[in-house]
Structure formats: structure tokens, C-alpha cells
Design a protein around this motif. Structure first.
Motif, PDB file in Angstrom:
ATOM      1  N   ASP A  40      -4.193   4.113  -0.438  1.00 23.55           N
ATOM      2  CA  ASP A  40      -5.166   3.038  -0.582  1.00 23.55           C
ATOM      3  C   ASP A  40      -4.710   2.030  -1.626  1.00 23.55           C
ATOM      4  O   ASP A  40      -4.386   2.402  -2.768  1.00 23.55           O
ATOM      5  CB  ASP A  40      -6.519   3.627  -0.983  1.00 23.55           C
ATOM      6  CG  ASP A  40      -7.570   2.559  -1.190  1.00 23.55           C
ATOM      7  OD1 ASP A  40      -7.988   1.939  -0.196  1.00 23.55           O
ATOM      8  OD2 ASP A  40      -7.958   2.334  -2.354  1.00 23.55           O
ATOM      9  N   HIS A  41      -4.695   0.771  -1.253  1.00 23.14           N
ATOM     10  CA  HIS A  41      -4.224  -0.296  -2.131  1.00 23.14           C
ATOM     11  C   HIS A  41      -4.997  -0.327  -3.443  1.00 23.14           C
ATOM     12  O   HIS A  41      -4.415  -0.454  -4.531  1.00 23.14           O
ATOM     13  CB  HIS A  41      -4.352  -1.636  -1.403  1.00 23.14           C
ATOM     14  CG  HIS A  41      -3.901  -2.820  -2.213  1.00 23.14           C
ATOM     15  ND1 HIS A  41      -4.729  -3.453  -3.127  1.00 23.14           N
ATOM     16  CD2 HIS A  41      -2.715  -3.475  -2.259  1.00 23.14           C
ATOM     17  CE1 HIS A  41      -4.073  -4.455  -3.686  1.00 23.14           C
ATOM     18  NE2 HIS A  41      -2.848  -4.491  -3.187  1.00 23.14           N
ATOM     19  N   GLN A  42      -6.311  -0.204  -3.369  1.00 19.34           N
ATOM     20  CA  GLN A  42      -7.130  -0.290  -4.576  1.00 19.34           C
ATOM     21  C   GLN A  42      -6.888   0.894  -5.508  1.00 19.34           C
ATOM     22  O   GLN A  42      -6.925   0.747  -6.728  1.00 19.34           O
ATOM     23  CB  GLN A  42      -8.611  -0.381  -4.197  1.00 19.34           C
ATOM     24  CG  GLN A  42      -8.994  -1.705  -3.559  1.00 19.34           C
ATOM     25  CD  GLN A  42      -8.651  -2.907  -4.440  1.00 19.34           C
ATOM     26  OE1 GLN A  42      -8.850  -2.885  -5.650  1.00 19.34           O
ATOM     27  NE2 GLN A  42      -8.113  -3.958  -3.826  1.00 19.34           N
ATOM     28  N   ARG A  43      -6.668   2.066  -4.937  1.00 13.12           N
ATOM     29  CA  ARG A  43      -6.389   3.236  -5.782  1.00 13.12           C
ATOM     30  C   ARG A  43      -5.071   3.060  -6.522  1.00 13.12           C
ATOM     31  O   ARG A  43      -4.962   3.349  -7.711  1.00 13.12           O
ATOM     32  CB  ARG A  43      -6.331   4.515  -4.934  1.00 13.12           C
ATOM     33  CG  ARG A  43      -6.285   5.786  -5.782  1.00 13.12           C
ATOM     34  CD  ARG A  43      -5.532   6.907  -5.124  1.00 13.12           C
ATOM     35  NE  ARG A  43      -4.113   6.601  -4.943  1.00 13.12           N
ATOM     36  CZ  ARG A  43      -3.205   6.640  -5.906  1.00 13.12           C
ATOM     37  NH1 ARG A  43      -3.541   6.926  -7.161  1.00 13.12           N
ATOM     38  NH2 ARG A  43      -1.946   6.366  -5.646  1.00 13.12           N
ATOM     39  N   ILE A  44      -4.035   2.565  -5.808  1.00 11.35           N
ATOM     40  CA  ILE A  44      -2.725   2.320  -6.432  1.00 11.35           C
ATOM     41  C   ILE A  44      -2.874   1.284  -7.538  1.00 11.35           C
ATOM     42  O   ILE A  44      -2.367   1.455  -8.652  1.00 11.35           O
ATOM     43  CB  ILE A  44      -1.700   1.844  -5.380  1.00 11.35           C
ATOM     44  CG1 ILE A  44      -1.493   2.901  -4.304  1.00 11.35           C
ATOM     45  CG2 ILE A  44      -0.369   1.497  -6.050  1.00 11.35           C
ATOM     46  CD1 ILE A  44      -0.684   2.414  -3.120  1.00 11.35           C
ATOM     47  N   LYS A  45      -3.576   0.208  -7.247  1.00 11.55           N
ATOM     48  CA  LYS A  45      -3.760  -0.874  -8.219  1.00 11.55           C
ATOM     49  C   LYS A  45      -4.488  -0.370  -9.458  1.00 11.55           C
ATOM     50  O   LYS A  45      -4.104  -0.695 -10.601  1.00 11.55           O
ATOM     51  CB  LYS A  45      -4.542  -2.018  -7.575  1.00 11.55           C
ATOM     52  CG  LYS A  45      -4.733  -3.218  -8.488  1.00 11.55           C
ATOM     53  CD  LYS A  45      -5.462  -4.339  -7.754  1.00 11.55           C
ATOM     54  CE  LYS A  45      -5.660  -5.537  -8.664  1.00 11.55           C
ATOM     55  NZ  LYS A  45      -6.395  -6.635  -7.955  1.00 11.55           N
ATOM     56  N   GLY A  52       0.798  -1.215   0.000  1.00  9.97           N
ATOM     57  CA  GLY A  52       0.000   0.000   0.000  1.00  9.97           C
ATOM     58  C   GLY A  52       0.828   1.261   0.000  1.00  9.97           C
ATOM     59  O   GLY A  52       0.479   2.251   0.658  1.00  9.97           O
ATOM     60  N   LEU A  53       1.937   1.245  -0.754  1.00  8.76           N
ATOM     61  CA  LEU A  53       2.831   2.398  -0.827  1.00  8.76           C
ATOM     62  C   LEU A  53       2.756   3.022  -2.218  1.00  8.76           C
ATOM     63  O   LEU A  53       2.912   2.339  -3.239  1.00  8.76           O
ATOM     64  CB  LEU A  53       4.267   1.983  -0.511  1.00  8.76           C
ATOM     65  CG  LEU A  53       4.510   1.495   0.923  1.00  8.76           C
ATOM     66  CD1 LEU A  53       5.930   0.969   1.080  1.00  8.76           C
ATOM     67  CD2 LEU A  53       4.236   2.601   1.929  1.00  8.76           C
ATOM     68  N   SER A  54       2.546   4.313  -2.264  1.00  5.93           N
ATOM     69  CA  SER A  54       2.345   5.035  -3.516  1.00  5.93           C
ATOM     70  C   SER A  54       3.569   5.858  -3.888  1.00  5.93           C
ATOM     71  O   SER A  54       4.323   6.306  -3.021  1.00  5.93           O
ATOM     72  CB  SER A  54       1.132   5.960  -3.385  1.00  5.93           C
ATOM     73  OG  SER A  54       0.962   6.743  -4.545  1.00  5.93           O
ATOM     74  N   GLY A  55       3.731   6.070  -5.195  1.00  6.68           N
ATOM     75  CA  GLY A  55       4.811   6.894  -5.710  1.00  6.68           C
ATOM     76  C   GLY A  55       5.497   6.289  -6.918  1.00  6.68           C
ATOM     77  O   GLY A  55       6.059   6.996  -7.744  1.00  6.68           O
TER      78      GLY A  55
END
Length: 300
Positions: free
Chosen positions: A194-199, A114-117
Motif C-alpha cells: 500500500d502506497h500510504q503505508r510505505i509513505k 507502491g513497492l516496499s522493501g
């Protein structure tokens, strides 16, 4: 070059002699490396560099060989490939990866936690070391955006830490292109999300890439840097060059900024076609196309 002596001196390392680099490049072209070495950790990298320096051998490090053309004459001396150095781990919101880890794999590890970037990089086929070397980027993102630091081994064998400000990042450039050294590990600073947003973002970018790029054929990725005020693919299309074949290489019909290997192309086919494109675009539009792909090695 005394192979038997090299085997005695470096017997614990994985070494191949006169190994065709076409077996490793994304274009499936390239001549042999005198010695191809696969170190498993930074101590073995240091051993190789110290050995080459003490014996007067040339050395060169390759990443995942995805944005690269190796000339048909191959590469003299030692070629160091870090594909065995591919460990990665999470420390809170930091992701630390060895240079040989695939950038795509790192983006999916970030997703898992759940890490974004790193979403922009989900389809870039390079290694972490190569991505740092080139300041890899796509879809309005660049490595510099999430880069915190790198452990680097310099030409004299010393191992140092480079912060972001030390790397002199710019468009498809870092200080590693100006000094001979090797990125060993990279630390990324990411953000919880959010995991789903990243995915969803990664899926969207993957679908976009698959619809526009000729991923089904061997290529060296994006051949040219984007010239100011222009789009390379559009210039090539307007010049009437899209689909042009040169030996076994062809300007992709799917994306004119790519050159694909359609029929046993050689590195020379690629290099001559690149030069032809540059000449035509300069003559027709007065625009100088600079290569993003690295071209290395000796003439055949």
C-alpha cells in the motif's frame, strides 16, 4: 602523468585534473585527484579501466562520497565518479538502478510505484554503488534484504553478474571490498504494498533521522561500526567526549556517533579525532571501535 596525452587519448570523456575532492565529499574535506573522471555509461567505465591497466595508472571509484574521508594529500591516478550514471526503472516488482543513482531517490521511486522493501534507506545519502559496496543499512534494514543481483566490472575489465550469494554480504561489508571492481547497476527485488503505508513508514524514519542526526552540518555519516553489546554514541558520551573539538572538526552535540565540520576542518582533523576517540574508548571501556567510514588517499 602526461595530461596532454591523456586528453588526446580520452578526449570524449569528462575529465578534471588536480580537482579538489573537498568539492565532492560530504565532509567538505579532501585533497585533489590527479584525474577525476565522470563516465556516462558502462562502456566509458570499461574504457577507463582498460586505459589505466594498459598505461599502469592507479584507479579508484568513488560513490556519493558520503561515508568517506579523503586524506588531505588527495588521490593519485584516476578517480572515477559515477554520478552521471544515475538512471533507474521499474520492471514489475524489480527496481533496477545504475550505480550513480542516489539511494534516497531510488527509495522514492519505489514509493511512487507502491513497492516496499527500501523504506529503511529513505534517509541514507549514499549512491546505489556505494550502498552495495558497504551493504548499507539503517533501522533494522540492510541492502542485502532486497538485493537480487548486480552488474559488476572487475579489475581485468570483464563485466559479470553477481547474485546475492556471490556478494558475501555481512555487516557493512561485501565482496567488493575484497576485490577491485566497480558496481555498475543493481537490481532490487521488492514487493507490492500500500502506497500510504510505505509513505507513512518513510516519513516516520525521516523524522526520526532528522531529530537524532546532525544533518544540518557537513559530516561523514556514522563514523564507527556498532561494537557487539554496545552503542557507540553512548560510549562516547560516557567517556565525556561529546562536543570535543579537534581543529575544525567536532564530535556532534546532537549525536555522538557523528563528527561534524564546524569550522573549515581538514581530513587530518577528522582522522586524528577518530584515532583519539578510539584510544579513549579502549582505555576506559576496553572496547575496540572499528571505523565504518572509509579513509582513503595519500598523506599530504
Amino acid at each position: 602523468m602526461n595530461r596532454e596525452q591523456i586528453k588526446r587519448d580520452l578526449g570524449a570523456l569528462e575529465l578534471l585534473f588536480d580537482e579538489p575532492l573537498a568539492n565532492y565529499t560530504y565532509t567538505e574535506t579532501g585533497g585533489p585527484a590527479d584525474v577525476l573522471a565522470f563516465p556516462k555509461n558502462k562502456d566509458e567505465v570499461k574504457q577507463l579501466i582498460d586505459y589505466c591497466r594498459s598505461r599502469g595508472y592507479d584507479w579508484l571509484c568513488l560513490g556519493n562520497a558520503s561515508n568517506l574521508i579523503v586524506r588531505d594529500g588527495g588521490i593519485s591516478g584516476f578517480v572515477i565518479m559515477l554520478t552521471k550514471m544515475n538512471h533507474m526503472y521499474i520492471d514489475d516488482t524489480k527496481l533496477i538502478a545504475e550505480a550513480g543513482a542516489k539511494l534516497i531517490d531510488v527509495t522514492y521511486m519505489a514509493l511512487t510505484y507502491g513497492l516496499s522493501g527500501l523504506e529503511f534507506a529513505c534517509g541514507i545519502p549514499g549512491s546505489i554503488g556505494g550502498a552495495a559496496y558497504m551493504n548499507a543499512g539503517a533501522y533494522d534494514g540492510e541492502l542485502v534484504d532486497v538485493f537480487e543481483s548486480a552488474e559488476v566490472i572487475l579489475e581485468d575489465g570483464s563485466i559479470v553478474t553477481y547474485r546475492k550469494e556471490d556478494m558475501a554480504f555481512s555487516y557493512r561489508h561485501s565482496i567488493m571490498q575484497d576485490q577491485k571492481g566497480i558496481v555498475l547497476t543493481v537490481t532490487f527485488q521488492l514487493a507490492k504494498d500500500d502506497h500510504q503505508r510505505i509513505k507513512a513508514q518513510m516519513m516516520e524514519l525521516t523524522q526520526l533521522r532528522e531529530s537524532k542526526q546532525p544533518l544540518e552540518l557537513p559530516s561523514c555519516g556514522s563514523v564507527f561500526k556498532r561494537p557487539a553489546g554496545h552503542y557507540t554514541g553512548k560510549l562516547i558520551q560516557e567517556a565525556g567526549l561529546q562536543g570535543l573539538k579537534w581543529g575544525g572538526a567536532q564530535i556532534s552535540m546532537k549525536h555522538a556517533g557523528f563528527i561534524v565540520n564546524v569550522n573549515g576542518a581538514t581530513a587530518t582533523d577528522y582522522i586524528e579525532l577518530i584515532a583519539h576517540i578510539q584510544q579513549v574508548i579502549m582505555e576506559k571501556f576496553g572496547v575496540k571501535l572499528e571505523t565504518e567510514v572509509r579513509i582513503i588517499g595519500r598523506e599530504k
